[in-house]
Motif scaffolding. Sequence first.
Motif, PDB file in Angstrom:
ATOM      1  N   ASN A   1      -3.129  -5.288   3.834  1.00 62.35           N
ATOM      2  CA  ASN A   1      -3.887  -5.796   4.976  1.00 62.35           C
ATOM      3  C   ASN A   1      -3.764  -7.318   5.100  1.00 62.35           C
ATOM      4  O   ASN A   1      -3.972  -8.055   4.153  1.00 62.35           O
TER       5      ASN A   1
ATOM      6  N   CYS B   1      -7.683   4.564   9.660  1.00 60.56           N
ATOM      7  CA  CYS B   1      -8.194   4.610   8.288  1.00 60.56           C
ATOM      8  C   CYS B   1      -7.139   4.128   7.296  1.00 60.56           C
ATOM      9  O   CYS B   1      -7.453   3.417   6.329  1.00 60.56           O
TER      10      CYS B   1
ATOM     11  N   LYS C   1       0.856  -1.183   0.000  1.00 64.38           N
ATOM     12  CA  LYS C   1       0.000   0.000   0.000  1.00 64.38           C
ATOM     13  C   LYS C   1       0.887   1.225   0.000  1.00 64.38           C
ATOM     14  O   LYS C   1       1.959   1.243   0.614  1.00 64.38           O
TER      15      LYS C   1
ATOM     16  N   SER D   1      -7.432   0.629   5.086  1.00 62.83           N
ATOM     17  CA  SER D   1      -7.614   0.885   3.657  1.00 62.83           C
ATOM     18  C   SER D   1      -6.563   0.136   2.856  1.00 62.83           C
ATOM     19  O   SER D   1      -5.372   0.135   3.200  1.00 62.83           O
ATOM     20  N   ASP D   2      -6.990  -0.521   1.775  1.00 67.21           N
ATOM     21  CA  ASP D   2      -6.051  -1.227   0.906  1.00 67.21           C
ATOM     22  C   ASP D   2      -5.203  -0.263   0.087  1.00 67.21           C
ATOM     23  O   ASP D   2      -4.051  -0.558  -0.235  1.00 67.21           O
ATOM     24  N   ASN D   3      -5.772   0.885  -0.257  1.00 70.98           N
ATOM     25  CA  ASN D   3      -5.047   1.874  -1.048  1.00 70.98           C
ATOM     26  C   ASN D   3      -5.398   3.267  -0.540  1.00 70.98           C
ATOM     27  O   ASN D   3      -6.217   3.969  -1.138  1.00 70.98           O
ATOM     28  N   PRO D   4      -4.775   3.701   0.583  1.00 73.49           N
ATOM     29  CA  PRO D   4      -5.105   5.020   1.144  1.00 73.49           C
ATOM     30  C   PRO D   4      -4.696   6.150   0.207  1.00 73.49           C
ATOM     31  O   PRO D   4      -3.638   6.097  -0.418  1.00 73.49           O
TER      32      PRO D   4
END
Length: 313
Positions: free
Chosen positions: A173, A256, A163, A260-263
């Motif tokens: 994750n 967050c 990520k 999140s997989d792709n913040p």
Amino acid sequence: MASRDLAIGVVCLSQTVVGLLGNFSLLCHYLFLYFTGCRLRSTDLIVEHLIVANFLSLLSKGVPQTMAALGLIHFLNDIGCKLVFYVHRVGRGVSINTTCLLSVFQVITISPRNSRWAELKEKAPKYIGFSIFLCWILHMMLNIVVLLYVTGKWSNTNITMKKDLGYCSGEGNNEISVSLCVPMLSIPDVFCVGLMLWASGSMVFILFRHKQQVQHIRKNHLSPRSSPESRATHSILVLVSTFVSSYILSCLFQVCIVLSDNPGILLVNTSALISVCFPTVCPFILMSRVSREHRLCFAWIKITKSPKSIINV
């Protein structure tokens, strides 16, 4: 470069520079007091380590985040990313512990002599150095796990599981790693924040009760100025409330990012800005108290006119 990235870079740079200058000024002030013969208080040792922790947080988070926001993305390799995130986590953890230790020690200091804390008034200063040493060792050991989950963007290992963290990458994750690492890293922090809140409530209660007890004395035309202990307590209460507020916001943003997989880059930048908010503001909150100690110390030295004279400020 987008105008939004430029604005974030300017804010990061300004915040980092102000924080570094503030902490450096406060550290120089303590060194000046020490070399001019002033005897520092027990809490000053805690504050000095808090300043060091602030330096680590600002240098390891503020500086690279500023460079990334200004367009320099691939300036850290795998080892550099691991080191930067590890130093930031250690500095952040020590900052939490030292702020907690400062608030608890102040509760013991201002507590009445007939309270249950009376026995600790003389014993507590003896354990401050050891407590600070444990704080550093604890977080240096706990945050070793960070080295396993942070990599540089140049690394090609498990690229599909990464990520984007701005200038570095993190492992995607994983239910097992999240369930193990998150509690291990967050439980000590939550405990310290809870202890700070308890200490703040106790300080407010002690000050309120003291104010009621001396209310009739103040009516007899005595000086309305508060005692040094009360002024120190007020500054610590402001410090703790500022820390808890920034800590809660920082935790929300970090949760967050973790979930999140792709913040998004905006989320990462905002989290970085909030994470260095307390190290930036902290020295300026403490400076008012330190400046009073400076004047008291040199006023005493001037009166005594003796280079060997010291005062416990």
